[in-house]
Design a protein around this motif. Structure first.
Motif, PDB file in Angstrom:
ATOM      1  N   ILE A 198       8.610  -2.940   5.048  1.00 45.93           N
ATOM      2  CA  ILE A 198       7.617  -3.641   4.022  1.00 45.93           C
ATOM      3  C   ILE A 198       8.528  -4.614   3.384  1.00 45.93           C
ATOM      4  N   SER A 199       8.043  -5.662   2.755  1.00 50.24           N
ATOM      5  CA  SER A 199       8.965  -6.717   2.145  1.00 50.24           C
ATOM      6  C   SER A 199       7.931  -7.482   1.483  1.00 50.24           C
ATOM      7  N   ARG A 200       8.627  -8.222   0.524  1.00 45.51           N
ATOM      8  CA  ARG A 200       7.462  -8.935  -0.376  1.00 45.51           C
ATOM      9  C   ARG A 200       8.196 -10.417  -0.669  1.00 45.51           C
ATOM     10  N   ASP A 201       7.312 -11.565  -0.763  1.00 45.28           N
ATOM     11  CA  ASP A 201       8.071 -12.731  -1.350  1.00 45.28           C
ATOM     12  C   ASP A 201       6.982 -13.150  -2.336  1.00 45.28           C
ATOM     13  N   ASN A 202       7.762 -13.026  -3.574  1.00 48.66           N
ATOM     14  CA  ASN A 202       7.060 -13.269  -4.932  1.00 48.66           C
ATOM     15  C   ASN A 202       6.611 -14.802  -5.058  1.00 48.66           C
ATOM     16  N   ALA A 203       7.337 -15.493  -4.457  1.00 50.57           N
ATOM     17  CA  ALA A 203       7.013 -16.940  -4.378  1.00 50.57           C
ATOM     18  C   ALA A 203       5.951 -17.514  -3.817  1.00 50.57           C
ATOM     19  N   LYS A 204       5.691 -16.692  -2.498  1.00 52.15           N
ATOM     20  CA  LYS A 204       4.176 -16.959  -1.828  1.00 52.15           C
ATOM     21  C   LYS A 204       3.221 -15.938  -2.108  1.00 52.15           C
ATOM     22  N   ASN A 205       3.513 -15.190  -2.836  1.00 47.54           N
ATOM     23  CA  ASN A 205       2.430 -14.032  -3.276  1.00 47.54           C
ATOM     24  C   ASN A 205       2.060 -13.276  -2.123  1.00 47.54           C
ATOM     25  N   THR A 206       3.150 -12.841  -1.056  1.00 46.13           N
ATOM     26  CA  THR A 206       2.789 -12.191   0.165  1.00 46.13           C
ATOM     27  C   THR A 206       3.450 -11.053   0.382  1.00 46.13           C
ATOM     28  N   VAL A 207       3.161 -10.208   0.968  1.00 42.20           N
ATOM     29  CA  VAL A 207       3.664  -9.016   1.438  1.00 42.20           C
ATOM     30  C   VAL A 207       3.696  -9.058   2.996  1.00 42.20           C
ATOM     31  N   TYR A 208       4.821  -8.489   3.586  1.00 43.86           N
ATOM     32  CA  TYR A 208       4.863  -8.510   5.005  1.00 43.86           C
ATOM     33  C   TYR A 208       4.876  -6.905   5.372  1.00 43.86           C
ATOM     34  N   LEU A 209       4.382  -6.446   6.547  1.00 40.98           N
ATOM     35  CA  LEU A 209       4.763  -5.400   7.183  1.00 40.98           C
ATOM     36  C   LEU A 209       5.192  -5.539   8.698  1.00 40.98           C
ATOM     37  N   GLN A 210       6.525  -5.456   8.758  1.00 43.20           N
ATOM     38  CA  GLN A 210       7.287  -5.708  10.252  1.00 43.20           C
ATOM     39  C   GLN A 210       7.263  -4.228  10.681  1.00 43.20           C
ATOM     40  N   MET A 211       6.340  -4.440  12.044  1.00 43.73           N
ATOM     41  CA  MET A 211       6.368  -3.324  12.906  1.00 43.73           C
ATOM     42  C   MET A 211       7.085  -3.325  14.113  1.00 43.73           C
ATOM     43  N   ASN A 212       8.064  -2.493  14.220  1.00 46.63           N
ATOM     44  CA  ASN A 212       8.767  -2.346  15.540  1.00 46.63           C
ATOM     45  C   ASN A 212       8.782  -1.161  16.256  1.00 46.63           C
ATOM     46  N   SER A 213       9.078  -1.196  17.492  1.00 45.25           N
ATOM     47  CA  SER A 213       9.014   0.050  18.263  1.00 45.25           C
ATOM     48  C   SER A 213       7.282   0.708  18.387  1.00 45.25           C
ATOM     49  N   LEU A 214       6.824  -0.064  18.414  1.00 52.57           N
ATOM     50  CA  LEU A 214       5.238   0.273  18.063  1.00 52.57           C
ATOM     51  C   LEU A 214       4.792   1.176  19.362  1.00 52.57           C
ATOM     52  N   LYS A 215       3.953   2.317  19.006  1.00 48.71           N
ATOM     53  CA  LYS A 215       3.552   3.506  19.673  1.00 48.71           C
ATOM     54  C   LYS A 215       1.862   3.279  19.826  1.00 48.71           C
ATOM     55  N   PRO A 216       1.475   3.749  20.905  1.00 47.47           N
ATOM     56  CA  PRO A 216      -0.304   3.780  21.159  1.00 47.47           C
ATOM     57  C   PRO A 216      -0.803   4.425  19.699  1.00 47.47           C
ATOM     58  N   GLU A 217      -0.171   5.406  19.056  1.00 49.38           N
ATOM     59  CA  GLU A 217      -0.633   6.215  18.018  1.00 49.38           C
ATOM     60  C   GLU A 217      -0.631   5.268  16.860  1.00 49.38           C
ATOM     61  N   ASP A 218      -0.029   4.419  16.805  1.00 49.33           N
ATOM     62  CA  ASP A 218       0.010   3.111  15.757  1.00 49.33           C
ATOM     63  C   ASP A 218      -1.299   2.355  15.799  1.00 49.33           C
ATOM     64  N   THR A 219      -2.101   2.526  16.720  1.00 51.16           N
ATOM     65  CA  THR A 219      -3.458   1.655  16.880  1.00 51.16           C
ATOM     66  C   THR A 219      -4.258   2.141  15.817  1.00 51.16           C
ATOM     67  N   ALA A 220      -4.640   1.082  14.953  1.00 52.18           N
ATOM     68  CA  ALA A 220      -5.685   0.972  13.953  1.00 52.18           C
ATOM     69  C   ALA A 220      -6.023   0.021  13.383  1.00 52.18           C
ATOM     70  N   VAL A 221      -6.871  -0.012  12.376  1.00 51.94           N
ATOM     71  CA  VAL A 221      -7.217  -1.122  11.402  1.00 51.94           C
ATOM     72  C   VAL A 221      -6.112  -1.330  10.219  1.00 51.94           C
ATOM     73  N   TYR A 222      -5.474  -2.138  10.048  1.00 56.02           N
ATOM     74  CA  TYR A 222      -4.657  -2.145   8.791  1.00 56.02           C
ATOM     75  C   TYR A 222      -5.084  -2.876   7.713  1.00 56.02           C
ATOM     76  N   ASN A 223      -4.964  -2.327   6.373  1.00 54.29           N
ATOM     77  CA  ASN A 223      -5.491  -2.999   5.264  1.00 54.29           C
ATOM     78  C   ASN A 223      -4.337  -2.829   4.188  1.00 54.29           C
ATOM     79  N   CYS A 224      -4.125  -4.186   3.530  1.00 53.91           N
ATOM     80  CA  CYS A 224      -3.585  -3.956   2.316  1.00 53.91           C
ATOM     81  C   CYS A 224      -4.444  -3.923   1.174  1.00 53.91           C
ATOM     82  N   ASN A 225      -3.762  -3.244   0.066  1.00 51.13           N
ATOM     83  CA  ASN A 225      -4.314  -2.978  -1.184  1.00 51.13           C
ATOM     84  C   ASN A 225      -3.531  -3.208  -2.397  1.00 51.13           C
ATOM     85  N   PHE A 226      -4.098  -4.110  -3.208  1.00 50.80           N
ATOM     86  CA  PHE A 226      -3.257  -4.397  -4.501  1.00 50.80           C
ATOM     87  C   PHE A 226      -4.345  -3.942  -5.712  1.00 50.80           C
TER      88      PHE A 226
END
Length: 111
Positions: free
Chosen positions: A69-97
């Motif tokens: 997880i990372s953030r760019d405050n200049a862009k008001n954006t948070v990123y979630l880089q997901m590598n080596s994904l597995k079938p069990e990572d299947t889901a609906v992903y939500n961000c919360n602030f």
């Protein structure tokens, strides 16, 4: 009113990568933590990763070493880089602030 807009979900093969983005409206973004949650069908919502206003990060054990997880405050954006994904990572992903939530983005890991 704070609004969150997510993007970046999709279908990926096991072992693949995706990057989710969450853009937050408002000038207070840089002061507070942002969380990524996920919920798979029939399962409880799970806190996946958190990044504080200072950049401190925390991860669920299930994604440590694979997600960043990372953030760019200049862009008001948070990123979630997901590598080596597995079938069990299947889901609906939500961000919360604070008390605001994004609309959710579907991540499906399947061959």
């Amino acid at each position: 009113q704070v609004r969150l807009v997510e993007s970046g979900g999709g279908l990926v093969q096991p072992g693949g990568s995706l990057t989710l983005s969450c853009t937050v409206s408002g000038s207070i973004f840089r002061l507070y933590a942002v969380n990524w949650y996920r919920q798979a069908p029939g399962k409880q919502r799970e806190l996946v990763a958190t990044i504080g206003g200072s950049g401190t990060t925390n991860y669920a054990d299930s994604v440590k070493g694979r997600f960043t997880i990372s953030r760019d405050n200049a862009k008001n954006t948070v990123y979630l880089q997901m590598n080596s994904l597995k079938p069990e990572d299947t889901a609906v992903y939500n961000c919360n602030f604070l008390r605001a939530w994004g609309q959710g983005t579907q991540v499906t890991v399947s061959s």
